[in-house]
Design a protein around this motif. Structure first.
Motif, mmCIF file in Angstrom:
data_model
loop_
_atom_site.group_PDB
_atom_site.id
_atom_site.type_symbol
_atom_site.label_atom_id
_atom_site.label_comp_id
_atom_site.label_asym_id
_atom_site.label_seq_id
_atom_site.Cartn_x
_atom_site.Cartn_y
_atom_site.Cartn_z
ATOM 1 N N GLU A 115 2.809 -1.778 0.913
ATOM 2 C CA GLU A 115 1.677 -2.695 0.780
ATOM 3 C C GLU A 115 1.501 -3.568 2.026
ATOM 4 O O GLU A 115 0.520 -4.279 2.142
ATOM 5 N N LEU A 116 2.492 -3.523 2.925
ATOM 6 C CA LEU A 116 2.378 -4.343 4.136
ATOM 7 C C LEU A 116 1.279 -3.789 5.036
ATOM 8 O O LEU A 116 1.207 -2.580 5.242
ATOM 9 N N PRO A 117 0.424 -4.677 5.554
ATOM 10 C CA PRO A 117 -0.601 -4.182 6.476
ATOM 11 C C PRO A 117 0.038 -3.801 7.818
ATOM 12 O O PRO A 117 0.615 -4.661 8.478
ATOM 13 N N THR A 118 -0.004 -2.554 8.158
ATOM 14 C CA THR A 118 0.629 -2.107 9.405
ATOM 15 C C THR A 118 -0.376 -1.365 10.287
ATOM 16 O O THR A 118 -1.379 -0.843 9.799
ATOM 17 N N VAL A 119 -0.058 -1.332 11.552
ATOM 18 C CA VAL A 119 -0.868 -0.585 12.528
ATOM 19 C C VAL A 119 0.073 0.373 13.252
ATOM 20 O O VAL A 119 1.127 -0.052 13.731
ATOM 21 N N GLY A 120 -0.281 1.631 13.307
ATOM 22 C CA GLY A 120 0.529 2.608 14.032
ATOM 23 C C GLY A 120 0.271 2.498 15.523
ATOM 24 O O GLY A 120 -0.856 2.245 15.944
ATOM 25 N N THR A 141 -4.121 -6.445 21.217
ATOM 26 C CA THR A 141 -4.868 -7.410 20.394
ATOM 27 C C THR A 141 -6.143 -6.802 19.797
ATOM 28 O O THR A 141 -6.610 -7.255 18.768
ATOM 29 N N ARG A 142 -6.680 -5.771 20.434
ATOM 30 C CA ARG A 142 -7.867 -5.101 19.868
ATOM 31 C C ARG A 142 -7.569 -4.520 18.496
ATOM 32 O O ARG A 142 -8.434 -4.420 17.641
ATOM 33 N N GLU A 143 -6.311 -4.088 18.295
ATOM 34 C CA GLU A 143 -5.913 -3.498 17.011
ATOM 35 C C GLU A 143 -5.309 -4.563 16.084
ATOM 36 O O GLU A 143 -4.760 -4.232 15.029
ATOM 37 N N GLY A 144 -5.347 -5.799 16.489
ATOM 38 C CA GLY A 144 -4.835 -6.895 15.652
ATOM 39 C C GLY A 144 -3.381 -7.234 15.911
ATOM 40 O O GLY A 144 -2.776 -8.011 15.160
ATOM 41 N N ILE A 145 -2.798 -6.674 16.966
ATOM 42 C CA ILE A 145 -1.390 -6.939 17.272
ATOM 43 C C ILE A 145 -1.273 -8.240 18.082
ATOM 44 O O ILE A 145 -2.033 -8.450 19.023
ATOM 45 N N GLU A 146 -0.329 -9.067 17.667
ATOM 46 C CA GLU A 146 -0.085 -10.326 18.380
ATOM 47 C C GLU A 146 1.402 -10.503 18.630
ATOM 48 O O GLU A 146 2.208 -9.762 18.057
ATOM 49 N N SER A 166 -4.857 -6.897 25.482
ATOM 50 C CA SER A 166 -5.905 -6.254 24.689
ATOM 51 C C SER A 166 -5.619 -4.777 24.442
ATOM 52 O O SER A 166 -5.909 -4.265 23.372
ATOM 53 N N ASN A 167 -5.038 -4.076 25.417
ATOM 54 C CA ASN A 167 -4.861 -2.630 25.238
ATOM 55 C C ASN A 167 -3.403 -2.190 25.164
ATOM 56 O O ASN A 167 -3.127 -0.996 25.080
ATOM 57 N N HIS A 168 -2.465 -3.096 25.216
ATOM 58 C CA HIS A 168 -1.061 -2.718 25.058
ATOM 59 C C HIS A 168 -0.229 -3.941 24.695
ATOM 60 O O HIS A 168 -0.726 -5.076 24.740
ATOM 61 N N ALA A 169 1.019 -3.696 24.330
ATOM 62 C CA ALA A 169 1.916 -4.805 23.965
ATOM 63 C C ALA A 169 3.331 -4.438 24.369
ATOM 64 O O ALA A 169 3.678 -3.258 24.451
ATOM 65 N N GLU A 170 4.142 -5.479 24.622
ATOM 66 C CA GLU A 170 5.547 -5.242 24.972
ATOM 67 C C GLU A 170 6.420 -5.573 23.763
ATOM 68 O O GLU A 170 6.224 -6.610 23.117
ATOM 69 N N VAL A 171 7.351 -4.666 23.458
ATOM 70 C CA VAL A 171 8.213 -4.822 22.276
ATOM 71 C C VAL A 171 9.660 -5.011 22.718
ATOM 72 O O VAL A 171 10.160 -4.271 23.564
ATOM 73 N N ILE A 172 10.318 -6.035 22.151
ATOM 74 C CA ILE A 172 11.762 -6.225 22.362
ATOM 75 C C ILE A 172 12.454 -5.438 21.260
ATOM 76 O O ILE A 172 12.174 -5.655 20.084
#
Lengths: 274, 177
Positions: A115-120, A141-146, A166-172
């Motif tokens: 049920e968690l809202p997730t984005v692939g 951020t375009r896909e709602g990632i913050e 806006s078009n990518h994100a960095e993950v630890i």
């Protein structure tokens, strides 16, 4: 321009160093980033990374397809053995009433995850340094990632978003020295903090700290994110305790933990956006 | 004028390969630091000022997209470029062993500086672990690629210099006419 700098080498050297030191000082303050430069470069670099990554995956796929039949037959035999072993384990699980109770709890949790809202998001690049365990994903951020959103791989915690553009994100990742998450043991409800550690990451392990000396946490216990965690929803699988050790202070223990998300670099991850 | 865009493309392509291709070719979990090889090569071929500018640009790119603090990689790239160019700009450019040894030394110092900046000051004092598991393997892997990448940089530099010479002589001829 270069001739001008050649004539004033000492000023150039000092100026360059001052510029870098100023950038370091400014970056200590949260919110001060070179947004325009970052965004402009991201528009060039991210498509290049995505394209290169796609090519690498394609080449790897072609090589995998060329694997000889002998290895496929051996793999098939190993999988059959694994299948038999797993079947036996499932039967044992059905017989163990107490374990069934905890499994029911885990099943409830997994229903909650659905049920968690997730984005692939696709992993498009790794960190250039071996001192950190981080990767970039091709969604932002375009896909709602913050920033500070949990990242899952195989329904387990894999890391957290550090920055999002806006078009990518960095993950630890969970192995990075900067990563930490509040957890609790499903069986004993012991609270603690799981941290990444570069030394333990070489063995594919994490460290759980701040376990009360009175806790009866033991190897095999399942750890999930705690309700005290400000960033992670409660109940996400984090790992399994491998061993428990007392701290020299005698007040607390620490545990070595095998991550539930595994040690492999994922190609796809889920970001919890809610 | 050709030098600036070519150098920019080189820095970008190197960064993209360093974050996509090299992690797939990691040995013992470490990847080579190709940016360092290019910074050293550029400094040796073009002198300390251009080497430092190259290092500054390559370092800022790394800081922007994955750095701890803005300016850490930029400062180290700047200094590596400057130091590589300072004493070696007049060496025989077709001597390929000198770049190998310079990269070897610089990689060792660079990785050690990263350990000090990012780990030692945060209480990670198990120096021998970091030395054996990251600093030494990364230095060896980086040095192994030093000669081929220096050759590539030398080739690119020669082509740009030839282009610039042609252009200069073309303008001089026009002025004489």
């Amino acid at each position: 321009m270069v001739d001008f700098l050649h004539k004033r080498k000492r000023t150039f050297l000092l100026g360059g160093m001052c510029l870098c030191v100023l950038a370091m000082v400014l970056s200590v303050f949260p919110g001060i980033r070179l947004s325009v430069a970052e965004q402009g470069l991201a528009w060039v670099i991210v498509p290049l990374q995505r394209g290169t990554n796609t090519t690498i995956i394609w080449v790897q796929g072609r090589f995998a397809a060329m694997a000889d039949n002998a290895s496929l037959i051996a793999e098939n035999a190993a999988l059959r053995e694994e299948n038999i072993r797993l079947t036996l384990e499932v039967e044992q699980l059905h017989l163990a009433g107490e374990e069934n109770y905890y499994l029911t709890g885990i099943l409830e949790m997994s229903r909650r995850f659905s049920e968690l809202p997730t984005v692939g998001a696709r992993v498009i690049a790794q960190n250039q340094s071996n001192w950190r365990s981080r990767f970039s994903i091709g969604s932002g951020t375009r896909e709602g990632i913050e920033a500070n959103m949990p990242v899952l791989a195989g329904d387990a915690v894999k890391g957290i978003v550090r920055y999002a553009w806006s078009n990518h994100a960095e993950v630890i990742t969970i192995f990075d020295g900067e990563f930490s998450v509040s957890v609790h043991s499903v069986r004993t409800e012991t609270e603690g903090i799981v941290r990444g550690d570069i030394q333990l990451s070489r063995e594919g392990l994490l460290r759980m700290d701040l376990i009360a000396a009175t806790s009866n946490i033991m190897p095999g216990d399942t750890l999930v994110t705690s309700a005290y965690s400000p960033l992670f929803p409660p109940g996400l699988p984090v790992g399994t305790v491998r061993s428990v050790h007392p701290n020299p202070d005698g007040l607390t223990q620490y545990a070595l933990v095998e991550p539930a998300a595994g040690t492999d670099r994922p190609h796809m991850v889920l970001v919890v956006v809610g | 004028m050709l030098r600036v865009p070519v150098t920019g493309v080189l820095i970008l392509v190197n960064y993209v390969l360093q974050t996509t291709l090299w992690p797939e070719l990691a040995i013992l979990g470490v990847t080579p630091d190709t940016a360092l090889i290019f910074i050293v090569s550029y400094g040796m071929l073009r002198g300390e000022v251009e080497g430092a500018l190259f290092g500054l640009a390559a370092g800022f790119l790394m800081d922007i997209f994955g750095g701890e603090y803005m300016g850490v990689y930029a400062l180290m790239g700047f200094l590596v470029g400057y130091v590589s160019g300072k004493p070696f700009k007049d060496f025989f450019k077709d001597n390929y062993f000198l770049p190998f040894f310079i990269v070897l030394g610089m990689a060792l110092v660079y990785q050690f500086a990263l350990y000090v900046a990012l780990f030692m000051f945060r209480g990670h004092l198990d120096f021998w672990f970091y030395l054996y598991s990251i600093i030494v393997p990364k230095t060896i892997y980086t040095s192994a690629l030093a000669i081929p990448l220096y050759l590539l940089m030398h080739f690119v530099n020669r082509r740009i210099e030839a282009f610039e010479d042609n252009r200069r002589s073309l303008f001089e001829d026009r002025e004489k006419d």
